[in-house]
Enzyme design. Structure first.
Site, short mmCIF file in Angstrom:
data_model
loop_
_atom_site.label_atom_id
_atom_site.label_comp_id
_atom_site.label_asym_id
_atom_site.label_seq_id
_atom_site.Cartn_x
_atom_site.Cartn_y
_atom_site.Cartn_z
N ASP A 179 12.86 1.47 -6.33
CA ASP A 179 14.18 1.86 -5.83
C ASP A 179 14.28 3.33 -5.45
O ASP A 179 15.35 3.94 -5.50
CB ASP A 179 15.27 1.53 -6.86
CG ASP A 179 15.37 0.03 -7.12
OD1 ASP A 179 15.21 -0.74 -6.17
OD2 ASP A 179 15.60 -0.35 -8.28
N GLU A 180 13.16 3.93 -5.06
CA GLU A 180 13.15 5.34 -4.67
C GLU A 180 12.61 5.53 -3.26
O GLU A 180 12.29 6.63 -2.85
CB GLU A 180 12.29 6.15 -5.66
CG GLU A 180 12.80 6.15 -7.09
CD GLU A 180 14.12 6.90 -7.25
OE1 GLU A 180 14.44 7.75 -6.39
OE2 GLU A 180 14.84 6.61 -8.23
#
Length: 286
Positions: free
Chosen positions: A230-231
Protein backbone atom coordinates in the site's frame (compact mmCIF):
# COMPACT_ATOMS: atom_id res chain seq x y z
CA UNK A 1 -13.17 9.34 -46.59
CA UNK A 2 -11.45 6.77 -44.34
CA UNK A 3 -11.39 7.32 -40.59
CA UNK A 4 -8.31 9.13 -39.33
CA UNK A 5 -5.85 6.98 -37.40
CA UNK A 6 -5.24 8.24 -33.88
CA UNK A 7 -2.49 7.48 -31.40
CA UNK A 8 -1.16 8.70 -28.06
CA UNK A 9 2.49 9.61 -27.63
CA UNK A 10 3.99 9.54 -24.13
CA UNK A 11 7.54 10.73 -23.66
CA UNK A 12 9.85 11.67 -20.81
CA UNK A 13 13.50 12.69 -20.58
CA UNK A 14 15.86 15.05 -18.84
CA UNK A 15 14.65 18.62 -19.23
CA UNK A 16 16.48 20.59 -21.90
CA UNK A 17 15.69 22.94 -24.77
CA UNK A 18 14.46 21.80 -28.17
CA UNK A 19 12.40 18.76 -27.11
CA UNK A 20 8.97 20.04 -28.12
CA UNK A 21 10.29 21.52 -31.36
CA UNK A 22 11.93 18.24 -32.37
CA UNK A 23 8.85 16.16 -31.63
CA UNK A 24 6.25 18.46 -33.17
CA UNK A 25 8.31 19.09 -36.31
CA UNK A 26 8.77 15.36 -36.84
CA UNK A 27 5.05 14.67 -36.43
CA UNK A 28 4.06 17.54 -38.72
CA UNK A 29 6.43 16.35 -41.45
CA UNK A 30 4.66 12.96 -41.41
CA UNK A 31 1.21 14.52 -41.69
CA UNK A 32 0.23 14.07 -38.04
CA UNK A 33 -2.17 16.57 -36.51
CA UNK A 34 -1.66 17.16 -32.78
CA UNK A 35 -5.17 17.31 -31.33
CA UNK A 36 -4.15 17.54 -27.68
CA UNK A 37 -0.86 18.13 -25.92
CA UNK A 38 0.25 18.39 -22.32
CA UNK A 39 3.73 18.88 -20.92
CA UNK A 40 5.25 19.27 -17.49
CA UNK A 41 8.68 20.25 -16.24
CA UNK A 42 9.64 18.81 -12.88
CA UNK A 43 12.01 21.60 -11.91
CA UNK A 44 13.12 19.86 -8.75
CA UNK A 45 14.35 16.77 -10.61
CA UNK A 46 14.99 18.42 -13.99
CA UNK A 47 12.69 15.98 -15.76
CA UNK A 48 10.36 16.62 -18.70
CA UNK A 49 7.06 14.82 -19.39
CA UNK A 50 4.84 15.06 -22.46
CA UNK A 51 1.61 13.46 -23.67
CA UNK A 52 0.16 14.15 -27.12
CA UNK A 53 -2.92 12.86 -28.91
CA UNK A 54 -2.18 12.76 -32.64
CA UNK A 55 -4.19 12.00 -35.75
CA UNK A 56 -2.51 10.74 -38.89
CA UNK A 57 -3.94 12.73 -41.79
CA UNK A 58 -1.59 11.52 -44.52
CA UNK A 59 -2.70 8.43 -46.42
CA UNK A 60 0.96 7.47 -46.93
CA UNK A 61 1.72 7.39 -43.19
CA UNK A 62 1.00 4.53 -40.80
CA UNK A 63 1.57 4.27 -37.07
CA UNK A 64 4.42 1.84 -37.77
CA UNK A 65 6.00 4.50 -39.96
CA UNK A 66 5.75 7.09 -37.20
CA UNK A 67 7.18 4.67 -34.65
CA UNK A 68 10.07 3.52 -36.81
CA UNK A 69 11.41 7.01 -37.36
CA UNK A 70 10.86 8.35 -33.87
CA UNK A 71 13.94 6.74 -32.35
CA UNK A 72 16.11 9.14 -34.30
CA UNK A 73 14.26 12.07 -32.72
CA UNK A 74 14.33 10.57 -29.22
CA UNK A 75 17.98 9.48 -29.16
CA UNK A 76 19.58 12.94 -28.71
CA UNK A 77 17.43 13.48 -25.62
CA UNK A 78 17.81 9.92 -24.25
CA UNK A 79 14.03 9.90 -24.31
CA UNK A 80 11.81 7.15 -22.92
CA UNK A 81 8.72 6.99 -25.13
CA UNK A 82 5.72 4.97 -26.22
CA UNK A 83 3.04 5.26 -28.91
CA UNK A 84 -0.36 3.62 -28.43
CA UNK A 85 -3.07 3.07 -31.04
CA UNK A 86 -6.31 4.40 -29.53
CA UNK A 87 -8.30 1.98 -31.69
CA UNK A 88 -6.81 -0.97 -29.79
CA UNK A 89 -8.17 -1.01 -26.21
CA UNK A 90 -5.96 -2.33 -23.43
CA UNK A 91 -6.51 -5.89 -22.32
CA UNK A 92 -7.38 -5.91 -18.61
CA UNK A 93 -7.60 -8.73 -16.07
CA UNK A 94 -9.64 -8.08 -12.91
CA UNK A 95 -8.85 -9.70 -9.57
CA UNK A 96 -11.38 -9.94 -6.73
CA UNK A 97 -12.11 -11.79 -3.50
CA UNK A 98 -15.56 -11.49 -1.86
CA UNK A 99 -16.34 -7.75 -1.91
CA UNK A 100 -18.27 -6.97 -5.08
CA UNK A 101 -18.70 -3.18 -5.17
CA UNK A 102 -15.54 -2.29 -7.09
CA UNK A 103 -16.00 -5.12 -9.60
CA UNK A 104 -19.65 -4.23 -10.12
CA UNK A 105 -18.76 -0.57 -10.69
CA UNK A 106 -15.99 -1.37 -13.20
CA UNK A 107 -18.24 -3.75 -15.12
CA UNK A 108 -21.01 -1.12 -15.24
CA UNK A 109 -18.66 1.62 -16.47
CA UNK A 110 -17.22 -0.77 -19.06
CA UNK A 111 -20.70 -1.70 -20.23
CA UNK A 112 -21.56 2.01 -20.62
CA UNK A 113 -18.41 2.68 -22.64
CA UNK A 114 -16.65 4.77 -19.98
CA UNK A 115 -13.64 2.45 -19.74
CA UNK A 116 -12.02 1.62 -23.11
CA UNK A 117 -10.76 -1.85 -22.24
CA UNK A 118 -11.18 -5.49 -23.14
CA UNK A 119 -11.63 -7.66 -20.05
CA UNK A 120 -9.62 -10.84 -20.51
CA UNK A 121 -10.71 -12.63 -17.31
CA UNK A 122 -11.83 -12.25 -13.71
CA UNK A 123 -9.57 -14.10 -11.29
CA UNK A 124 -10.52 -14.74 -7.68
CA UNK A 125 -9.39 -16.69 -4.65
CA UNK A 126 -13.07 -17.34 -3.85
CA UNK A 127 -16.09 -18.43 -5.89
CA UNK A 128 -18.53 -15.83 -4.53
CA UNK A 129 -18.39 -13.51 -7.56
CA UNK A 130 -18.49 -16.18 -10.26
CA UNK A 131 -22.19 -15.41 -11.02
CA UNK A 132 -21.30 -11.76 -11.64
CA UNK A 133 -18.63 -12.75 -14.16
CA UNK A 134 -20.89 -15.28 -15.88
CA UNK A 135 -23.68 -12.71 -16.14
CA UNK A 136 -21.32 -10.55 -18.20
CA UNK A 137 -20.04 -13.50 -20.24
CA UNK A 138 -16.51 -13.04 -18.86
CA UNK A 139 -14.17 -15.93 -18.14
CA UNK A 140 -13.91 -16.64 -14.40
CA UNK A 141 -10.84 -18.35 -12.95
CA UNK A 142 -10.82 -19.64 -9.38
CA UNK A 143 -7.33 -19.68 -7.87
CA UNK A 144 -7.70 -20.43 -4.14
CA UNK A 145 -4.66 -19.26 -2.18
CA UNK A 146 -3.10 -20.55 1.04
CA UNK A 147 0.37 -20.48 2.56
CA UNK A 148 1.36 -23.73 0.88
CA UNK A 149 0.25 -22.94 -2.68
CA UNK A 150 0.73 -19.14 -2.89
CA UNK A 151 3.72 -19.18 -5.25
CA UNK A 152 2.16 -21.92 -7.37
CA UNK A 153 -1.05 -19.93 -7.78
CA UNK A 154 0.87 -16.76 -8.61
CA UNK A 155 2.67 -18.70 -11.34
CA UNK A 156 -0.73 -19.83 -12.62
CA UNK A 157 -1.87 -16.20 -12.63
CA UNK A 158 1.15 -15.18 -14.70
CA UNK A 159 0.36 -17.99 -17.14
CA UNK A 160 -3.14 -16.54 -17.57
CA UNK A 161 -1.69 -13.05 -18.05
CA UNK A 162 0.62 -14.32 -20.79
CA UNK A 163 -2.03 -16.53 -22.39
CA UNK A 164 -4.54 -13.68 -22.61
CA UNK A 165 -1.91 -11.07 -23.52
CA UNK A 166 -3.15 -8.94 -20.64
CA UNK A 167 -1.77 -5.39 -20.46
CA UNK A 168 -3.10 -4.36 -17.05
CA UNK A 169 -4.19 -6.12 -13.84
CA UNK A 170 -6.71 -4.39 -11.58
CA UNK A 171 -7.02 -5.56 -7.99
CA UNK A 172 -10.66 -4.66 -7.34
CA UNK A 173 -10.57 -5.47 -3.61
CA UNK A 174 -8.46 -8.60 -4.02
CA UNK A 175 -7.66 -9.44 -0.41
CA UNK A 176 -4.34 -11.22 -0.81
CA UNK A 177 -0.84 -9.77 -0.49
CA UNK A 178 1.19 -10.36 -3.64
CA UNK A 179 4.72 -11.70 -3.31
CA UNK A 180 7.69 -9.42 -3.93
CA UNK A 181 8.60 -11.35 -7.07
CA UNK A 182 5.10 -10.98 -8.53
CA UNK A 183 5.04 -7.25 -7.70
CA UNK A 184 8.31 -6.79 -9.58
CA UNK A 185 7.01 -8.82 -12.52
CA UNK A 186 3.90 -6.62 -12.73
CA UNK A 187 5.67 -3.30 -12.16
CA UNK A 188 3.60 -0.51 -13.68
CA UNK A 189 0.98 -3.00 -14.89
CA UNK A 190 -1.08 -3.57 -11.73
CA UNK A 191 -3.40 -1.15 -9.92
CA UNK A 192 -4.75 -1.67 -6.40
CA UNK A 193 -7.38 0.13 -4.34
CA UNK A 194 -6.67 0.86 -0.69
CA UNK A 195 -9.56 1.60 1.65
CA UNK A 196 -7.92 4.66 3.14
CA UNK A 197 -6.93 8.18 2.19
CA UNK A 198 -3.22 7.41 2.40
CA UNK A 199 -1.40 7.86 4.61
CA UNK A 200 -4.05 6.74 7.05
CA UNK A 201 -5.39 3.92 9.16
CA UNK A 202 -3.78 0.59 8.35
CA UNK A 203 -4.66 -2.93 9.37
CA UNK A 204 -8.07 -4.37 10.15
CA UNK A 205 -11.29 -2.32 10.27
CA UNK A 206 -9.93 1.05 9.10
CA UNK A 207 -13.38 2.66 9.18
CA UNK A 208 -13.88 1.58 12.77
CA UNK A 209 -10.50 3.13 13.61
CA UNK A 210 -11.60 6.29 11.81
CA UNK A 211 -14.85 6.33 13.80
CA UNK A 212 -12.97 6.00 17.07
CA UNK A 213 -10.71 8.91 16.11
CA UNK A 214 -13.61 11.11 15.02
CA UNK A 215 -12.25 11.82 11.55
CA UNK A 216 -13.85 14.49 9.38
CA UNK A 217 -12.73 13.12 6.00
CA UNK A 218 -12.56 9.55 4.76
CA UNK A 219 -11.26 8.40 1.44
CA UNK A 220 -9.65 5.79 -0.77
CA UNK A 221 -6.40 5.61 -2.71
CA UNK A 222 -5.73 3.87 -6.02
CA UNK A 223 -2.06 3.18 -6.66
CA UNK A 224 0.33 0.99 -8.60
CA UNK A 225 1.30 -2.24 -6.89
CA UNK A 226 4.81 -2.45 -5.46
CA UNK A 227 6.63 -4.64 -2.97
CA UNK A 228 5.95 -2.02 -0.29
CA UNK A 229 2.42 -2.84 0.82
CA UNK A 230 0.00 0.00 0.00
CA UNK A 231 2.91 2.37 -0.60
CA UNK A 232 3.01 2.34 -4.42
CA UNK A 233 2.86 5.43 -6.64
CA UNK A 234 -0.55 7.06 -6.19
CA UNK A 235 -2.73 7.55 -9.27
CA UNK A 236 -6.02 8.77 -7.84
CA UNK A 237 -7.63 9.55 -4.49
CA UNK A 238 -11.23 10.20 -3.50
CA UNK A 239 -12.51 11.75 -0.27
CA UNK A 240 -15.86 12.55 1.31
CA UNK A 241 -16.65 14.66 4.38
CA UNK A 242 -18.13 12.92 7.40
CA UNK A 243 -18.97 13.99 10.95
CA UNK A 244 -19.68 12.71 14.45
CA UNK A 245 -23.14 11.38 13.47
CA UNK A 246 -21.69 8.69 11.18
CA UNK A 247 -21.79 5.18 12.62
CA UNK A 248 -19.12 2.63 11.61
CA UNK A 249 -21.60 0.98 9.22
CA UNK A 250 -22.41 4.29 7.59
CA UNK A 251 -18.69 5.03 7.25
CA UNK A 252 -18.25 1.66 5.54
CA UNK A 253 -21.04 2.53 3.08
CA UNK A 254 -19.51 5.92 2.29
CA UNK A 255 -16.11 4.23 2.04
CA UNK A 256 -17.41 1.90 -0.64
CA UNK A 257 -18.36 4.91 -2.73
CA UNK A 258 -14.92 6.48 -2.41
CA UNK A 259 -13.27 3.19 -3.33
CA UNK A 260 -15.26 2.76 -6.54
CA UNK A 261 -14.65 6.36 -7.62
CA UNK A 262 -10.90 6.29 -6.91
CA UNK A 263 -10.37 2.93 -8.60
CA UNK A 264 -12.46 3.70 -11.69
CA UNK A 265 -10.68 7.04 -12.10
CA UNK A 266 -7.25 5.42 -11.81
CA UNK A 267 -8.14 2.70 -14.30
CA UNK A 268 -9.46 5.23 -16.80
CA UNK A 269 -6.37 7.42 -16.49
CA UNK A 270 -4.13 4.41 -17.11
CA UNK A 271 -6.23 3.18 -20.04
CA UNK A 272 -5.99 6.62 -21.64
CA UNK A 273 -2.21 6.65 -21.19
CA UNK A 274 -2.31 9.70 -18.92
CA UNK A 275 -0.06 8.37 -16.15
CA UNK A 276 3.74 8.46 -15.89
CA UNK A 277 5.39 6.45 -13.12
CA UNK A 278 8.38 8.35 -11.80
CA UNK A 279 10.17 6.97 -8.78
CA UNK A 280 7.60 6.51 -6.03
CA UNK A 281 5.13 9.00 -7.45
CA UNK A 282 3.25 9.73 -10.65
CA UNK A 283 2.72 12.52 -13.12
CA UNK A 284 -0.91 12.47 -14.29
CA UNK A 285 -2.22 14.52 -17.22
CA UNK A 286 -5.98 14.80 -16.70
Amino acid sequence: MSELKEFVLKASCDATSGIVAAVTSYLADLGCYIAEMHQYDDEENKRFFMRAVCRIESAETSLDTVRSGFDAQAAPFNMKWDMTDTASPMRVLLMVSKFDHCLDDLLYRHRKGELPMEITAIVSNHKDLRPMAEREGIRFVHLPVNKENKLEQEAALLDIVKETKTDLIVLARYMQILSDSLCKELNGRAINIHHSFLPGFKGAKPYHQAHERGVKLIGATAHYVTSDLDEGPIISQSVQPVDHTYSPDRLVAVGRDTETVALATAVRLHLENRVFMYGNKTVVFK
